[in-house]
Scaffold this motif. Structure first.
Motif, short mmCIF file in Angstrom:
data_model
loop_
_atom_site.label_atom_id
_atom_site.label_comp_id
_atom_site.label_asym_id
_atom_site.label_seq_id
_atom_site.Cartn_x
_atom_site.Cartn_y
_atom_site.Cartn_z
N LYS A 1 0.84 -1.20 0.00
CA LYS A 1 0.00 0.00 0.00
C LYS A 1 0.87 1.25 0.00
CE LYS A 1 -3.34 2.51 2.88
NZ LYS A 1 -4.05 2.52 4.19
N ASN B 1 1.40 4.98 1.16
CA ASN B 1 0.97 5.85 2.24
C ASN B 1 0.77 7.28 1.75
OD1 ASN B 1 1.14 3.75 4.21
ND2 ASN B 1 3.37 4.04 4.26
N GLN C 1 4.21 0.44 2.31
CA GLN C 1 4.41 -0.66 3.25
C GLN C 1 3.90 -1.96 2.65
OE1 GLN C 1 0.88 1.14 5.93
NE2 GLN C 1 1.70 -0.76 6.74
#
Length: 408
Positions: free
Chosen positions: A102, A104, A110
């Motif tokens: 994903k 951020n 991450q």
């Protein structure tokens, strides 16, 4: 026995070298320091040898003018899709993921799955993702518990008719939760995370016992082989090394053993010196049209410094490469609107033997604007209607209009 065109050319070249040696003439080809003016296509075809594959490509620019009753496939960009299994909210329609990450809000990312600790739970919900890797629902090859039994003796009907089980894996890298079709529609952070996914999955499959070869590629548009519009790449790992790949590996090993240098590094140095086919470069990367391109408008990008495995590239180089890939997609779509295209990643195969200094990773990018027809299939020799020098000139104009500092 009928001698084919590449063989005749090779034999003539050998005879010419012998004659030159007898007369005391130099056999080293002259190097042009500056590009020669591009010529109008003539009726005379030229055959060029690819030093990496050993294949010959026939360049016949005059064939570009032949009539064509079949129009180019139109790829219309869209942001919505009906029942697309790769869009956000449709995760239940694909097999469980093998890798999820994903982006951020601060553009860092991450990895949500797999967790770094095998006993830990995923570090976030798997339905909130930016790049997702899943097993192909219709795989060309699959993993098998009986991978050691490659051949069943009871099924050998004849020594000429042999069969082997193909063991490996086939994965899909879904590059965005949004329904986009081309790399040009992804933002830089998404492309960079896509490249990180490439590295993680290449590293995973390279460590699996028995895997000899990993193919990582991207098809955009029906003419390029895509069956779904949503932007995605595919990884196919097998326990068998294709003969063509093994031949390339052997040529690279032989060159390195003979000269002490990587063949790809030598090609890059020669291209940078001649400057005829360099499209753009950065401190770490160079994009160019190869001298013996098998297909029209083919672009190759790689690092100036020697790196054999793609998954060894640093984070800074990945950032550089993400920008270059987005630019290349933009150049291509400017020159050939709505064209289907392929992107191929070449990294050192797990089954490659010899010195790591012999293999150099690269990425190739080309539109599907020509058809492979009878001569190509019968001879395995491609006919290219666009000289790489002309392709370079076209790409350079696009690159200069976008960012003059990237061009020579």
């Amino acid at each position: 026995m009928i001698e084919n065109a590449p063989s005749r050319i090779a034999n003539r070249s050998k005879k010419l070298v012998r004659l030159q040696r007898r007369s005391g003439a130099s056999t080293t080809p002259a190097v042009h320091e500056t590009p020669t003016p591009l010529q109008e296509p003539s009726g005379c075809a030229e055959s060029r040898l690819n030093p990496i594959t050993g294949d010959w490509t026939i360049f016949a620019p005059h064939r570009e003018a032949r009539p064509d009753q079949f129009g180019t496939e139109q790829r219309v960009p869209t942001t919505t899709a009906i029942e697309c299994p790769f869009c956000a909210g449709e995760e239940h329609t694909t097999p469980p993921p093998t890798w999820v990450a994903k982006i951020n809000p601060d553009d860092s990312f991450q990895v949500l799955y797999p967790p770094s600790d095998d006993t830990a739970s995923p570090s976030g919900p798997l339905n909130d993702w930016s790049v997702r890797v899943v097993p192909n629902k219709f795989p060309a090859v699959t993993e098998s518990a009986s991978s050691s039994a490659h051949q069943d003796p009871t099924k050998r009907s004849h020594p000429l008719f042999q069969s082997n089980k193909v063991i490996g894996g086939h994965e899909v890298i879904i590059e965005s939760p949004n329904h986009v079709q081309s790399l040009s529609e992804l933002d830089l952070t998404e492309i960079k995370l896509m490249l990180v996914a490439y590295q993680h999955r290449l590293r995973h499959w390279r460590m699996q016992p028995g895997i000899q070869y990993i193919s990582l590629f991207k098809n955009v548009g029906g003419d390029a082989g895509a069956s779904l519009q949503h932007s995605h790449s595919q990884l196919l790992a097998t326990d068998q090394m294709p003969n063509s790949v093994e031949n390339i590996n052997e040529r690279m090993r032989s060159h390195q053993a003979r000269t002490g240098c990587c063949l790809q590094c030598d090609i890059i140095r020669a291209e940078l010196k001649q400057k005829k086919r360099i499209v753009a470069q950065t401190n770490s990367l160079v994009a160019y049209c190869p001298y013996a391109s098998r297909l029209p408008m083919l672009l190759r990008v790689t690092t100036k410094s020697h790196v054999d495995h793609f998954d060894q590239l640093s984070f800074d180089v990945l950032d550089d490469l993400a920008r270059m890939i987005k630019r290349m997609a933009g150049w291509l779509e400017t020159l050939v609107p709505n064209a289907s295209y392929n992107m191929l990643l070449h990294s050192r195969p797990p089954g490659a033997h010899g010195n790591a200094e012999a293999f150099h990773w690269s990425l190739e990018f080309f539109p599907r604007i020509s058809r492979v027809a009878g001569f190509e299939w019968s001879s395995q020799c491609m006919i290219n209607t666009v000289l790489p020098e002309l392709a370079t000139e076209k790409y350079r104009k696009c690159a200069a209009a976008e960012n003059p500092r990237l061009v020579l």
